[in-house]
Scaffold this active site. Structure first.
Site, PDB file in Angstrom:
ATOM      1  N   TYR A 131      29.844  78.754  74.318  1.00 47.74           N
ATOM      2  CA  TYR A 131      29.053  79.279  72.684  1.00 47.74           C
ATOM      3  C   TYR A 131      30.731  78.946  71.566  1.00 47.74           C
ATOM      4  CZ  TYR A 131      25.563  81.493  74.734  1.00 47.74           C
ATOM      5  OH  TYR A 131      24.175  81.917  75.554  1.00 47.74           O
ATOM      6  N   PHE A 421      22.919  93.153  74.004  1.00 44.18           N
ATOM      7  CA  PHE A 421      22.157  93.090  74.180  1.00 44.18           C
ATOM      8  C   PHE A 421      21.282  91.328  73.970  1.00 44.18           C
ATOM      9  CE2 PHE A 421      25.096  92.585  70.709  1.00 44.18           C
ATOM     10  CZ  PHE A 421      25.272  91.022  69.766  1.00 44.18           C
TER      11      PHE A 421
END
Length: 421
Positions: A131, A421
Site C-alpha cells: 500500500y 476492519f
C-alpha cells in the site's frame, strides 16, 4: 503481457445484489478460506454492502478481484473526528496477479473519496509492501504481550480495586447497552481510534454469529469508579488446559479492553491477571506504549510476543488533515509534499499558533520535502520526522526542520487503533 499495462478486458464494476454470491466467493478465495458461500453469508453481506462502494473485477463471468470501502471516523490528535474512507476486503485472485487490477480499483476509490470530501483513507494491511505505492503510510503500530501470571509479583490475596471503584462481571446485553457510549468517550480522547458500528457490537457479543463453529462466548467485566459510573470494559476468553499433575494452565485472551481513566485500566489489567486457574494472559493487540507491563511489580513477566504496523492512513486533503489536529508546540513549517497517485501534492505552510492552526498552499521555500505516505505516517504523531530523515525517506531543505516537525507533530502517548476492519 507487460505487467505495467493493465488488461483492459478485466471489467471493474460495482457489485449489485445479484453479484454478491460471486463476489463473496472471490473474497473467500483471496483470503484462502473455503470458497463455498452459504446463504447466511450472502444474506449478511447483502445487509451492509454499499453497491457503489463495493467493487469487483471480472474476467468474463468470474470475479477475480474484490474491494470495498465504507464511511468511517478517525480521531485526530486533539480529539477531532475526521472523515475517512475505510478500505477493506481487498483481494486479487492468484491467477490474475500483476495485471493492474488492484491499481484500477484503488484509483477508482481514492478519486471517489476525494469527490465525497473524505479527508483521509484508512486500511489494515495484511501485507506490508502493497500500500505504500498508493500513498498509504503505517500511522500506528500495535503490540501483543503474553503475561506469565505467577511471575508478575501480584498479591494473590488482593480482592480488588482499593480506590473506591469495583470490577463487576456483566452479560452481553449489558455490554450492548453500556459499551457504545463508553467507547465513544474513549475514542474521542485516543488519536487513531475509529468509530464502531452497531454491527460491530453485535458481532463482539455474539448477537450476530458469523461462524458458529469457531465462536467462543467471552466473559465481560466492567470497572465502575467510586461514583458508580462505568469507566472501563474488558472482554476475554479462557481456554481449558491442565497439566499432567492436575495443575491449571489456563490462558485468558483479552479480546477488548477500553478505559477512559487510568484507574479503570489498572483495575481491569490486575483483575484479568488474578483470575483463579489463569496462569497466562494474552493481551490482544495494544498500543506499543501500553501501561500493562509496568502495572506489574515485575514488568518482565509481560513479554512482547508480537509487534507490527497496524492502521495505515492515506491523506487525501492535506489542508483539512493538518488543520483538524492540535500541536504540541507553536511554530511554522513549510512542507513540499509529493503525491504520484493523487492530487494532494504541493507546497504547504503550516502555522501552529496559540490562537489556532492554519494550513494553506504557498510559494515559500520548502523546509521539509516528503511524500504523502510519509506525511500520513506523521499525521497521528506516532512517527518521527527525524527518524524518517535518517532513513532517507524525508529530506531536510533547511537544517533543523526535522526536529521542528517532531516538536509540532509528535504526541506524548502513541496513537492507537484498537480495531481491525
Amino acid at each position: 503481457m507487460n505487467p505495467l499495462n493493465p488488461r483492459q478486458d478485466i471489467d471493474v464494476r460495482p457489485i449489485r445484489d445479484d453479484g454478491v454470491p460471486e463476489w463473496t466467493r472471490a473474497l473467500n478465495t483471496g483470503f484462502l478460506r473455503p470458497p463455498s458461500v452459504s446463504e447466511a453469508e450472502i444474506a449478511d453481506r447483502g445487509g451492509y454492502l454499499v453497491p457503489e462502494r463495493t467493487l469487483g473485477a471480472f474476467d468474463g463471468e468470474r470475479c477475480v478481484g474484490t474491494f470495498r470501502s465504507f464511511p468511517q471516523e478517525i480521531t485526530a490528535v486533539g480529539g477531532a473526528a475526521v472523515r475517512a474512507a475505510a478500505i477493506t476486503n481487498v483481494t486479487v485472485t492468484s491467477t490474475h496477479r500483476r495485471r493492474g487490477i488492484l491499481t484500477r480499483m484503488m484509483a477508482r476509490e481514492l478519486a471517489a473519496a476525494e469527490e465525497r470530501g473524505d479527508v483521509v483513507a484508512t486500511l489494515i494491511a495484511a501485507e506490508y509492501p502493497i500500500y505504500g505505492r498508493y500513498g498509504f503510510g503505517a500511522a500506528t503500530t500495535a503490540a501483543e504481550w503474553t503475561v506469565d501470571v505467577p511471575r508478575t509479583g501480584l498479591d494473590p490475596r488482593r480482592a480488588g480495586p482499593e480506590d473506591g471503584g469495583r470490577v463487576d462481571l456483566v452479560d452481553a446485553d449489558e455490554v450492548r447497552k453500556t459499551g457504545p457510549e463508553l467507547y465513544e468517550r474513549f475514542r474521542r480522547a485516543q488519536p487513531g481510534a475509529v468509530d464502531r458500528s452497531e454491527r460491530w457490537w453485535r458481532i463482539a457479543t455474539g448477537a450476530l454469529l458469523l461462524d458458529r463453529v469457531t465462536w467462543t462466548e467471552p466473559f465481560h467485566a466492567v470497572y465502575r469508579g467510586a461514583c458508580g459510573e462505568v469507566e472501563g470494559l474488558l472482554s476475554y476468553t479462557v481456554d481449558d488446559r491442565w497439566g499432567d499433575a492436575k495443575q491449571p494452565l489456563q490462558t485468558a485472551k483479552v479480546t477488548d479492553l477500553i478505559a477512559v481513566s487510568p484507574a479503570a485500566e489498572r483495575a481491569l489489567w490486575r483483575y484479568v491477571c488474578s483470575i483463579d486457574w489463569v496462569t497466562r494472559v494474552r493481551s490482544g493487540w495494544r498500543a506499543p506504549d501500553d501501561l500493562l507491563p509496568h502495572l506489574l511489580p515485575d514488568p518482565r513477566a509481560a513479554a512482547i510476543t508480537s509487534q507490527a504496523d497496524w492502521l495505515w492512513v492515506r491523506i487525501l486533503d492535506v489542508v483539512a488533515a493538518l488543520e483538524a489536529r492540535t500541536y504540541a508546540a507553536t511554530g511554522a513549517l513549510v512542507l513540499e509534499v509529493t503525491d504520484g497517485q493523487g492530487a494532494a501534492g504541493g507546497r504547504y505552510r503550516l502555522d501552529a499558533l496559540p490562537e489556532g492552526v492554519s494550513c494553506a498552499r504557498t510559494t515559500e521555500d520548502a523546509e521539509l520535502t516528503l511524500g504523502i505516505a510519509e506525511l500520513s505516517e506523521l499525521w497521528l504523531g506516532g512517527e518521527s520526522a527525524v527518524r524518517l530523515v535518517a532513513l532517507g525517506r524525508v529530506r531536510e531543505e533547511r537544517a533543523g526542520a526535522g526536529p521542528l516537525a517532531d516538536a509540532l507533530l509528535r504526541t506524548s502517548r502513541r496513537p492507537w487503533c484498537p480495531d481491525i476492519f
